[in-house]
Design a protein around this motif. Sequence first.
Motif, PDB file in Angstrom:
ATOM      1  N   GLN A  12       0.852  -1.164   0.056  1.00  0.00           N
ATOM      2  CA  GLN A  12      -0.018   0.030  -0.134  1.00  0.00           C
ATOM      3  C   GLN A  12       0.839   1.337   0.036  1.00  0.00           C
ATOM      4  O   GLN A  12       0.539   2.151  -0.414  1.00  0.00           O
ATOM      5  N   LEU A  13       1.893   1.337   0.905  1.00  0.00           N
ATOM      6  CA  LEU A  13       2.660   2.437   0.948  1.00  0.00           C
ATOM      7  C   LEU A  13       3.383   2.902  -0.519  1.00  0.00           C
ATOM      8  O   LEU A  13       3.353   3.646  -1.108  1.00  0.00           O
ATOM      9  N   VAL A  14       3.955   1.531  -1.262  1.00  0.00           N
ATOM     10  CA  VAL A  14       4.451   1.734  -2.376  1.00  0.00           C
ATOM     11  C   VAL A  14       3.537   2.131  -3.475  1.00  0.00           C
ATOM     12  O   VAL A  14       3.853   3.233  -4.494  1.00  0.00           O
ATOM     13  N   ALA A  15       2.274   1.706  -3.554  1.00  0.00           N
ATOM     14  CA  ALA A  15       1.193   2.186  -4.588  1.00  0.00           C
ATOM     15  C   ALA A  15       0.942   3.589  -4.016  1.00  0.00           C
ATOM     16  O   ALA A  15       0.630   4.161  -5.234  1.00  0.00           O
ATOM     17  N   GLY A  16       0.894   4.054  -2.944  1.00  0.00           N
ATOM     18  CA  GLY A  16       0.636   5.504  -2.600  1.00  0.00           C
ATOM     19  C   GLY A  16       1.655   6.483  -3.157  1.00  0.00           C
ATOM     20  O   GLY A  16       1.473   7.457  -3.696  1.00  0.00           O
ATOM     21  N   VAL A  17       3.060   6.019  -3.018  1.00  0.00           N
ATOM     22  CA  VAL A  17       4.083   6.543  -3.534  1.00  0.00           C
ATOM     23  C   VAL A  17       4.230   6.680  -5.034  1.00  0.00           C
ATOM     24  O   VAL A  17       4.227   7.931  -5.658  1.00  0.00           O
ATOM     25  N   LEU A  18       3.888   5.619  -5.714  1.00  0.00           N
ATOM     26  CA  LEU A  18       3.701   5.546  -7.179  1.00  0.00           C
ATOM     27  C   LEU A  18       2.404   6.663  -7.681  1.00  0.00           C
ATOM     28  O   LEU A  18       2.795   7.254  -8.569  1.00  0.00           O
ATOM     29  N   THR A  19       1.393   6.748  -6.766  1.00  0.00           N
ATOM     30  CA  THR A  19       0.131   7.474  -7.229  1.00  0.00           C
ATOM     31  C   THR A  19       0.805   8.938  -7.046  1.00  0.00           C
ATOM     32  O   THR A  19       0.556   9.599  -7.860  1.00  0.00           O
ATOM     33  N   ALA A  20       1.324   9.142  -6.099  1.00  0.00           N
ATOM     34  CA  ALA A  20       1.666  10.742  -5.921  1.00  0.00           C
ATOM     35  C   ALA A  20       2.674  10.985  -6.817  1.00  0.00           C
ATOM     36  O   ALA A  20       2.798  12.225  -7.497  1.00  0.00           O
ATOM     37  N   ALA A  21       3.643  10.149  -7.333  1.00  0.00           N
ATOM     38  CA  ALA A  21       4.639  10.536  -8.264  1.00  0.00           C
ATOM     39  C   ALA A  21       4.107  10.800  -9.498  1.00  0.00           C
ATOM     40  O   ALA A  21       4.380  11.582 -10.369  1.00  0.00           O
ATOM     41  N   CYS A  22       2.911  10.169  -9.649  1.00  0.00           N
ATOM     42  CA  CYS A  22       2.268  10.305 -11.206  1.00  0.00           C
ATOM     43  C   CYS A  22       1.489  11.541 -11.419  1.00  0.00           C
ATOM     44  O   CYS A  22       1.148  11.929 -12.528  1.00  0.00           O
ATOM     45  N   ALA A  23       1.083  11.835 -10.402  1.00  0.00           N
ATOM     46  CA  ALA A  23       0.134  13.378 -10.057  1.00  0.00           C
ATOM     47  C   ALA A  23       0.813  14.382 -10.253  1.00  0.00           C
ATOM     48  O   ALA A  23       2.068  14.645  -9.756  1.00  0.00           O
ATOM     49  N   PRO A  24       0.344  15.494 -10.933  1.00  0.00           N
ATOM     50  CA  PRO A  24       1.162  16.707 -11.322  1.00  0.00           C
ATOM     51  C   PRO A  24       1.396  17.341  -9.954  1.00  0.00           C
ATOM     52  O   PRO A  24       0.370  17.485  -9.212  1.00  0.00           O
ATOM     53  N   ALA A  25       2.414  17.938  -9.791  1.00  0.00           N
ATOM     54  CA  ALA A  25       2.776  18.787  -8.529  1.00  0.00           C
ATOM     55  C   ALA A  25       2.193  20.140  -8.948  1.00  0.00           C
ATOM     56  O   ALA A  25       1.814  20.860  -7.637  1.00  0.00           O
ATOM     57  N   GLU A  26       2.048  20.732  -9.871  1.00  0.00           N
ATOM     58  CA  GLU A  26       1.828  22.186 -10.294  1.00  0.00           C
ATOM     59  C   GLU A  26       0.373  22.098 -10.793  1.00  0.00           C
ATOM     60  O   GLU A  26       0.084  21.088 -11.651  1.00  0.00           O
ATOM     61  N   PRO A  27      -0.570  22.828 -10.310  1.00  0.00           N
ATOM     62  CA  PRO A  27      -1.896  23.168 -11.036  1.00  0.00           C
ATOM     63  C   PRO A  27      -1.789  23.441 -12.495  1.00  0.00           C
ATOM     64  O   PRO A  27      -0.835  24.267 -12.960  1.00  0.00           O
ATOM     65  N   GLN A  28      -2.668  22.959 -13.391  1.00  0.00           N
ATOM     66  CA  GLN A  28      -2.687  23.260 -14.858  1.00  0.00           C
ATOM     67  C   GLN A  28      -4.107  23.751 -14.794  1.00  0.00           C
ATOM     68  O   GLN A  28      -5.018  22.820 -14.594  1.00  0.00           O
ATOM     69  N   ASN A  29      -4.367  25.047 -15.293  1.00  0.00           N
ATOM     70  CA  ASN A  29      -6.021  25.414 -15.269  1.00  0.00           C
ATOM     71  C   ASN A  29      -6.443  25.089 -16.668  1.00  0.00           C
ATOM     72  O   ASN A  29      -5.776  25.492 -17.927  1.00  0.00           O
TER      73      ASN A  29
END
Length: 191
Positions: A12-29
């Motif tokens: 679960q921890l690895v899946a969470g880290v991978l999900t966070a890594a794939c999500a953009p860090a900056e907003p894109q309007n």
Amino acid sequence: MTISRSGRAIVQLVAGVLTAACAPAEPQNVFRLDMGLSGTIPTRVKEITDAGVPDLANTSSHQVRLRSIKIVDQPRPLHILNVRAYNINHVGYEGVLGQEGDLPSECPGQFVPHPIDSFIVAPHKHAAYFIVIAFTFSKPGRYHLKRLKIYYTANGQDGWQYQNFDRTYIVTNPPLPGLRPIPKSTVCGRP
């Protein structure tokens, strides 16, 4: 094959880290930012409050599908009941700033709820749906809801953006039962 509790926790921890890594860090309007609309709205403890999300005007050159909407810095006494989409043509108007009550229960022929990911906003167009966040407050107070965070998919990529919300809710204890019924015409009619 059996996985131990500690093994499941690691997965679960690895899946969470991978999900966070794939999500953009900056907003894109991709939706136009709402400017200049603010309000102070009275409500009562445990009363269902319906808050309309600002117009979804797609400013991008891609189709956009909503995934979820969150209130940024949500106060602890605020409890979200649901986030639903309503077809503008079916309801008969383009949205709500603030109403009270469970809209589908009180106006079943008019407010037919849809999941917020059930429609696509075409490039450079307004959505054919408006979004309503239904919530309650568990205690009296003054609560300022400044921004929303909108999660979406555009051009096959997941993204997010902030949207201005700028509403203050003045929450009081409810009156005694039966002293202040809200007429159905007030809930179901035009805002």
